[in-house]
Design a protein around this motif. Sequence first.
Motif, PDB file in Angstrom:
ATOM      1  N   ALA A  29       0.838  -1.205   0.000  1.00 22.33           N
ATOM      2  CA  ALA A  29       0.000   0.000   0.000  1.00 22.33           C
ATOM      3  C   ALA A  29       0.875   1.258   0.000  1.00 22.33           C
ATOM      4  N   GLU A  30       1.900   1.222   0.831  1.00 26.49           N
ATOM      5  CA  GLU A  30       2.847   2.342   0.884  1.00 26.49           C
ATOM      6  C   GLU A  30       3.540   2.536  -0.472  1.00 26.49           C
ATOM      7  N   LEU A  31       3.913   1.420  -1.101  1.00 20.47           N
ATOM      8  CA  LEU A  31       4.536   1.501  -2.430  1.00 20.47           C
ATOM      9  C   LEU A  31       3.582   2.154  -3.425  1.00 20.47           C
ATOM     10  N   GLY A  32       2.294   1.741  -3.364  1.00 22.40           N
ATOM     11  CA  GLY A  32       1.289   2.316  -4.263  1.00 22.40           C
ATOM     12  C   GLY A  32       1.216   3.830  -4.102  1.00 22.40           C
ATOM     13  N   GLN A  33       1.211   4.290  -2.859  1.00 22.54           N
ATOM     14  CA  GLN A  33       1.172   5.744  -2.603  1.00 22.54           C
ATOM     15  C   GLN A  33       2.392   6.431  -3.203  1.00 22.54           C
ATOM     16  N   ARG A  34       3.556   5.813  -2.994  1.00 24.15           N
ATOM     17  CA  ARG A  34       4.781   6.439  -3.524  1.00 24.15           C
ATOM     18  C   ARG A  34       4.750   6.521  -5.048  1.00 24.15           C
ATOM     19  N   LEU A  35       4.225   5.470  -5.669  1.00 21.38           N
ATOM     20  CA  LEU A  35       4.172   5.479  -7.135  1.00 21.38           C
ATOM     21  C   LEU A  35       3.186   6.539  -7.641  1.00 21.38           C
ATOM     22  N   ARG A  36       2.057   6.647  -6.963  1.00 20.85           N
ATOM     23  CA  ARG A  36       1.076   7.665  -7.382  1.00 20.85           C
ATOM     24  C   ARG A  36       1.645   9.070  -7.197  1.00 20.85           C
ATOM     25  N   ALA A  37       2.480   9.222  -6.155  1.00 20.59           N
ATOM     26  CA  ALA A  37       3.055  10.544  -5.874  1.00 20.59           C
ATOM     27  C   ALA A  37       4.183  10.903  -6.847  1.00 20.59           C
ATOM     28  N   ASP A  38       4.717   9.911  -7.534  1.00 19.06           N
ATOM     29  CA  ASP A  38       5.868  10.185  -8.406  1.00 19.06           C
ATOM     30  C   ASP A  38       5.708   9.488  -9.762  1.00 19.06           C
ATOM     31  N   PRO A  39       5.033  10.153 -10.690  1.00 17.28           N
ATOM     32  CA  PRO A  39       4.788   9.542 -12.004  1.00 17.28           C
ATOM     33  C   PRO A  39       6.065   9.356 -12.819  1.00 17.28           C
ATOM     34  N   SER A  40       7.171   9.953 -12.371  1.00 22.31           N
ATOM     35  CA  SER A  40       8.408   9.797 -13.143  1.00 22.31           C
ATOM     36  C   SER A  40       9.055   8.433 -12.914  1.00 22.31           C
ATOM     37  N   VAL A  41       8.563   7.674 -11.949  1.00 22.62           N
ATOM     38  CA  VAL A  41       9.108   6.328 -11.729  1.00 22.62           C
ATOM     39  C   VAL A  41       8.602   5.398 -12.830  1.00 22.62           C
TER      40      VAL A  41
END
Lengths: 372, 372
Positions: free
Chosen positions: A121-133
């Motif tokens: 879930a935490e990973l999902g949040q980080r990915l949503r917060a950073d579309p450049s990944v």
Amino acid sequence: MRNNPYPLLLTPGPLTTAPETRAAMQRDFGSRDEAFIALTRRVRERLTTLARGADSHVSVPLQGSGTYAVEATLGTLLDRSRKTLVLVNGAYGKRIERLCRLIGAPTTIYETAEDVPPDPAELGQRLRADPSVADVILVHCETTSGILNPLESIASVVAAEGRGLIVDAMSSFGAIPIDLRRTPIDALIASSNKCLEAVPGLGFAVIRRARLEASAGKCHSLSLDLHAQWQGFETNGQWRFTPPTHVLAALDAALDGLDREGGVAGRFARYRENCQILIRGLGSLGARALLPETLQAPIIVTFRMPSDTAFQFEKFYAALGQRGYLIYPGKLTGVDSFRVGCIGHVHAADMAGFVDAARDVMRTLRIKSLAP
Amino acid sequence: MRNNPYPLLLTPGPLTTAPETRAAMQRDFGSRDEAFIALTRRVRERLTTLARGADSHVSVPLQGSGTYAVEATLGTLLDRSRKTLVLVNGAYGKRIERLCRLIGAPTTIYETAEDVPPDPAELGQRLRADPSVADVILVHCETTSGILNPLESIASVVAAEGRGLIVDAMSSFGAIPIDLRRTPIDALIASSNKCLEAVPGLGFAVIRRARLEASAGKCHSLSLDLHAQWQGFETNGQWRFTPPTHVLAALDAALDGLDREGGVAGRFARYRENCQILIRGLGSLGARALLPETLQAPIIVTFRMPSDTAFQFEKFYAALGQRGYLIYPGKLTGVDSFRVGCIGHVHAADMAGFVDAARDVMRTLRIKSLAP
């Protein structure tokens, strides 16, 4: 004392191999002859099939160690104009971060403690917060501690966010089920000398064909360019550069052994039994594993360092060696600990014999308990 | 027909190995155990000593093929702010030029025809005309044609001009004398599976210690960084990444075989005899070698393509294979040709048997002559 001239290896690899695997190295192959081309084709197909990737992926074996295959996969696939997120909870995750930076891939990490898996879930949040990944990299089983990271749930999150997933499955492939039909993974990296139980000298990646096709000319290295390596296989079935012919023959024989054992499920069952005998056996002598059972992969077990002042690791290691058992001398965890592997051509009786040897060593060295 | 289940390899490598060499692969070593550390130390010392470099050089073995060792040596040693001059008269020289460009080393070449060695005087003029050249790279024996390039005279010129010399001795090391005490060379690169007659899976470089010490942090690759690899050996005697344990054990056993044969001189004598039997034997069937005897290394012989219309290489190759002899299927020269190796665990009787087999194949395929 074991009835064998050489010690049993209770390490994360290189491992004790089956006699049939070593016997396969008695033949010298001509590396450009049809017999070896056929061997290469067969092993490549077996590796792809083992990952259930025959419809979508291709396997690309590479000369060298597992780290070579990791560096090659990152160098070949990563988009240097976008970001790579590395999940880190041990030494191998850290090495991947270092490799990403070396090849010039902008990198960010999501790090958890050595005994804590990343939270999907935490990973999902980080990915949503950073579309450049663009890509996420996961170490499936971190040999540092022996922890099994949650591949399926991580893969679901990464796919839901439309990013790519690269998995270092070095210490899990062949013993822990991975199904590329159900689990979206762009590249799965492993080596010959871990749970496949062949000899060291070969790494490989099972890569989504469409992604590999789009990866020409990106690699920082000629030797490690997996697109060029793959093109070589596709063009004439041959390796670009001299292959470790004997190692490949051993891997083919080792895959026969995996089939005879009932495939990944059979191997997993044996390793789990080995692991249970190990944890219970050393547990009866006071030892405590670092990880709870739910996080423990049946690959390598990290035990907390015994507090008995009579316990000195070097003497314990040497005395076990004299009795025919080599445990792993390397320590990677932050906590003081020692590690014992439960993989390779190793069976329940071997693990029971090891526990007996540990008990005997304790008597000899006057160690009262292995309790931390 | 040979009395052996597997064909004899008459190729530039991988080669037919001695039974003792393959037998050494029956043991599984723990890669971080003292027994393997001792094996690594011993092989490293033997390689340095074989090149007569014990007082000045260190040997750094590397997982992978010979090309990996070449890429690693260039990546580790070359000064990207100065120029590298590559002597080219075949495919391996061309590959080195490509590698230099890949790693960002400004590169110039001095190219001669495949059957023409570089002229030391001409090289001297070029070096004097271009002070920005820091290093010269030479392929000792170009496997493309089988030509032996003039190492000693090139080395003298390079040293006189105060530049560094890097030598790809892949196909010569172990069979053609190289003495680092007399011949100034900064790095000598070779692999396990050529004239040392071990199995493939390991390359190595014997590098001037002072130059290697000054080469930290230059390499474009983590896996291929020979300074870091060397530091690993110096620190704890271990390999940074999983070594091909069985391959190293085979190399140690193969070096025993080299000693038993009388070292480089003994091996050179056997290969020269093999080469003479080959050239005279096929010569009696009409075949003509590409190179004059003075330029021919006793490693691999390139024969001009026979003009007899009954000669088709694929059929010739396959028929020899059925009789137990695998020649080299790859062609690299500009001229139409085929190649036959004379190295490996191969003796005079084997070469005579091969010539008989070629005669028999000619009868079967109704080839009148091998004349070009």
